[in-house]
Design an enzyme around this catalytic site. Structure first.
Site, short mmCIF file in Angstrom:
data_model
loop_
_atom_site.label_atom_id
_atom_site.label_comp_id
_atom_site.label_asym_id
_atom_site.label_seq_id
_atom_site.Cartn_x
_atom_site.Cartn_y
_atom_site.Cartn_z
N ARG A 173 39.65 -15.01 76.11
CA ARG A 173 40.97 -15.66 76.21
C ARG A 173 41.29 -16.03 77.65
O ARG A 173 41.91 -17.07 77.92
CB ARG A 173 42.05 -14.74 75.62
CG ARG A 173 41.99 -14.68 74.09
CD ARG A 173 42.63 -13.42 73.57
NE ARG A 173 42.75 -13.39 72.12
CZ ARG A 173 41.76 -13.09 71.28
NH1 ARG A 173 40.54 -12.85 71.73
NH2 ARG A 173 41.97 -13.07 69.97
N ARG B 59 28.89 -18.32 59.17
CA ARG B 59 30.22 -17.70 59.08
C ARG B 59 31.30 -18.70 58.68
O ARG B 59 31.21 -19.88 59.01
CB ARG B 59 30.53 -17.00 60.41
CG ARG B 59 29.55 -15.84 60.62
CD ARG B 59 29.79 -15.11 61.89
NE ARG B 59 31.05 -14.40 61.89
CZ ARG B 59 31.54 -13.76 62.95
NH1 ARG B 59 30.88 -13.78 64.09
NH2 ARG B 59 32.68 -13.13 62.87
N ASP C 293 36.35 -3.76 64.24
CA ASP C 293 35.02 -3.74 64.87
C ASP C 293 34.46 -2.33 65.01
O ASP C 293 33.30 -2.15 65.38
CB ASP C 293 35.09 -4.41 66.26
CG ASP C 293 35.37 -5.90 66.14
OD1 ASP C 293 35.10 -6.49 65.07
OD2 ASP C 293 35.87 -6.49 67.12
N ARG D 283 26.95 -4.72 67.21
CA ARG D 283 27.66 -3.47 66.86
C ARG D 283 26.84 -2.61 65.90
O ARG D 283 26.92 -1.39 65.93
CB ARG D 283 29.04 -3.77 66.31
CG ARG D 283 29.92 -4.46 67.35
CD ARG D 283 31.40 -4.31 67.10
NE ARG D 283 32.12 -5.34 67.80
CZ ARG D 283 32.40 -5.33 69.11
NH1 ARG D 283 32.03 -4.32 69.85
NH2 ARG D 283 33.05 -6.34 69.67
C1 S3P Z 1 38.39 -10.98 67.63
C2 S3P Z 1 38.98 -10.78 66.40
C3 S3P Z 1 38.31 -10.08 65.30
C4 S3P Z 1 37.15 -9.25 65.79
C5 S3P Z 1 36.28 -10.00 66.75
C6 S3P Z 1 37.06 -10.45 67.95
C7 S3P Z 1 39.13 -11.75 68.65
O1 S3P Z 1 37.84 -11.02 64.37
O2 S3P Z 1 36.37 -8.80 64.70
O3 S3P Z 1 35.20 -9.18 67.18
O4 S3P Z 1 38.76 -11.69 69.83
O5 S3P Z 1 40.11 -12.40 68.29
P1 S3P Z 1 38.78 -11.63 63.20
O6 S3P Z 1 39.85 -12.40 63.84
O7 S3P Z 1 37.86 -12.48 62.39
O8 S3P Z 1 39.29 -10.45 62.44
#
Ligand code: S3P
Length: 426
Positions: A25, A120, A312, A386
């Site tokens: 971000r 995905r 996670d 992971r």
């Molecule tokens: C993340 C959100 C999660 C997480 C991923 C990182 C993020 O995914 O599993 O490792 O940085 O916004 P989802 O938004 O698909 O739940």
């Protein structure tokens, strides 16, 4: 190939690399801010390098300087059309979030990813972004990457998240920065809120109230962003030490945002001895040190509303549930099937090879403990960082070494994992 060793306990003091979600971000938001911004504690892992690579192709000057990254922001409207197809690699966060920005640009482009990312689901962002006026579609009209995005003028929406996903929420909010009118995102079970926190600290007009986020079209002003240690990386060591009697581990400067700390609460419910010390606040993100002492844990129940705050961490939780006394049941976690691998199926297959009594549910797992872990086994990582780290921790509980194939994928989120592990195993 990673080969575990037999150990008696975990002991020492460590730090873990920067938070992955916050690092992604920070690159994205500073790239579209006005002015020069610095990221301290940036995670130099493959996933975040892919985000940097994409923004460099979009014309943003990004330099590595010492331990940090310096970004010359181009403002909301300063990105330029890339010359090549953008590549998000293995990173779902990169692809889903960047689409919110690309949807509003004055040019068209295509973004792809590796074999895992191409499998995905992207319909979860395509749907709401189209409602905002975006023009994006997957390969051959499907919702699968590569995605082609034609920049359009966007309008705000009022959107209730059908799945608790921070990636979807963030993609809509990033598009909302450019949209005409207000963008509202409503959450039933709150997912990680790093985007909201960072937007507020960079000056966006954003309000969060009782599960509803309101954002108005906003310019951002660059700032220094300090990234705490990733609790999702710390979790491998935290869980290993918590479940191994005689262990004593201190993990410094871990991000303790309440939308991420489900792992600490669940470990507490399992009987773990964890203390939080030296708490501080870095631009709205809570940070602190974790002190954990090992003991025999007991099984627990994890239901749907808890999943977003530890999504996670479920692979590593499944591993230590196998070491705990009694039954652990995890439900409402079908999202695990569409992560970097199908983590439910992968955990059943690989922990099964170690002799763990584990049962697959459509939306979760049932694990009976304590298990006598088998040594001398070779396990598959499915190219999932992971999974590889969770299985490496499982191997620490075995009476002889365990090998994890294709462990190079650990660099996707935790470069230096093996080094940190070497430091604390006794
Ligand atoms: C993340 C959100 C999660 C997480 C991923 C990182 C993020 O995914 O599993 O490792 O940085 O916004 P989802 O938004 O698909 O739940």
């Amino acid at each position: 190939m990673l080969k575990t060793q037999t150990i008696s306990r975990i002991e020492g003091q460590i730090t873990v690399p920067g938070d992955k979600s916050i690092s992604h971000r920070a690159v994205m938001l500073l790239s579209i801010s006005k002015g020069k911004g610095r990221i301290r504690g940036f995670l130099p892992a493959l996933d975040c390098q892919n985000t940097i690579g994409c923004f460099r192709q979009l014309g943003v000057e990004i330099e590595h300087a010492g331990q940090g990254v310096v970004i010359s922001g181009r403002g909301l409207r300063g990105l330029r059309a890339p010359e090549k197809v953008l590549d998000a690699g293995n990173s779902g966060t990169t692809m889903r979030l960047i689409c919110g920005i690309l949807a509003a640009q004055g040019f068209s482009c295509t973004i792809t990813g590796d074999a895992s990312l191409q499998r995905r689901p992207m319909d979860r962002i395509i749907g709401p972004l189209r409602q905002m006026g975006a023009a994006l579609c997957g390969v051959d009209g499907t919702d699968r990457p590569p995605l082609t995005i034609e920049g359009r003028k966007l309008r705000g929406i009022d959107y209730t998240l059908p799945i608790p996903s921070a990636q979807v929420k963030s993609s809509i909010l990033l598009a909302g920065l450019y949209a005409e009118g207000e963008t509202l995102v409503r959450e039933v079970f709150p997912a990680r809120d790093h985007t909201e926190i960072m937007l507020a600290s960079l000056g966006a007009r954003i309000q969060v109230d009782d599960g509803t986020i309101r954002l108005a079209c906003s310019e951002l002003q660059a700032q220094e962003i300090r990234v705490p240690g990733d609790i999702s990386s710390a979790a491998f060591f935290l869980c290993a030490a918590a479940a191994m009697p005689g262990s004593h581990l201190v993990i410094r400067n871990v991000g303790l945002n309440p939308t991420r700390t489900g792992i600490i609460d669940v470990l507490g419910k399992m009987g773990a001895a964890i203390a939080v010390e030296n708490q501080k606040n870095w631009a709205g993100e809570k940070v602190g040190d974790l002190v954990v002492r090992g003991r025999m844990l007991h099984g627990t129940t994890i239901t749907r509303e808890l999943v977003p705050v530890l999504v996670d961490e479920i692979p590593i939780l499944a591993v230590i549930a196998a070491m705990a006394e009694g039954t652990t049941t995890i439900t409402g976690a079908e999202e695990l099937r569409v992560k970097e691998s199908n983590r439910i199926a992968a955990l059943v297959a690989e922990l099964g090879k170690l002799g763990v009594r584990i049962e697959e549910l459509p939306d979760g797992l049932v694990i009976q403990g304590p298990s006598r872990i088998r040594g001398g086994v070779e396990l598959a990582s499915y190219g999932d960082h992971r999974m590889a780290m969770a299985l490496a921790v499982a191997g620490l509980f075995a009476p002889s070494s365990v090998r994890i194939q294709d462990s190079a994928c650990i660099d996707i989120s935790f470069p230096g994992f093996k080094r940190v592990l070497q430091k604390v195993v006794k």
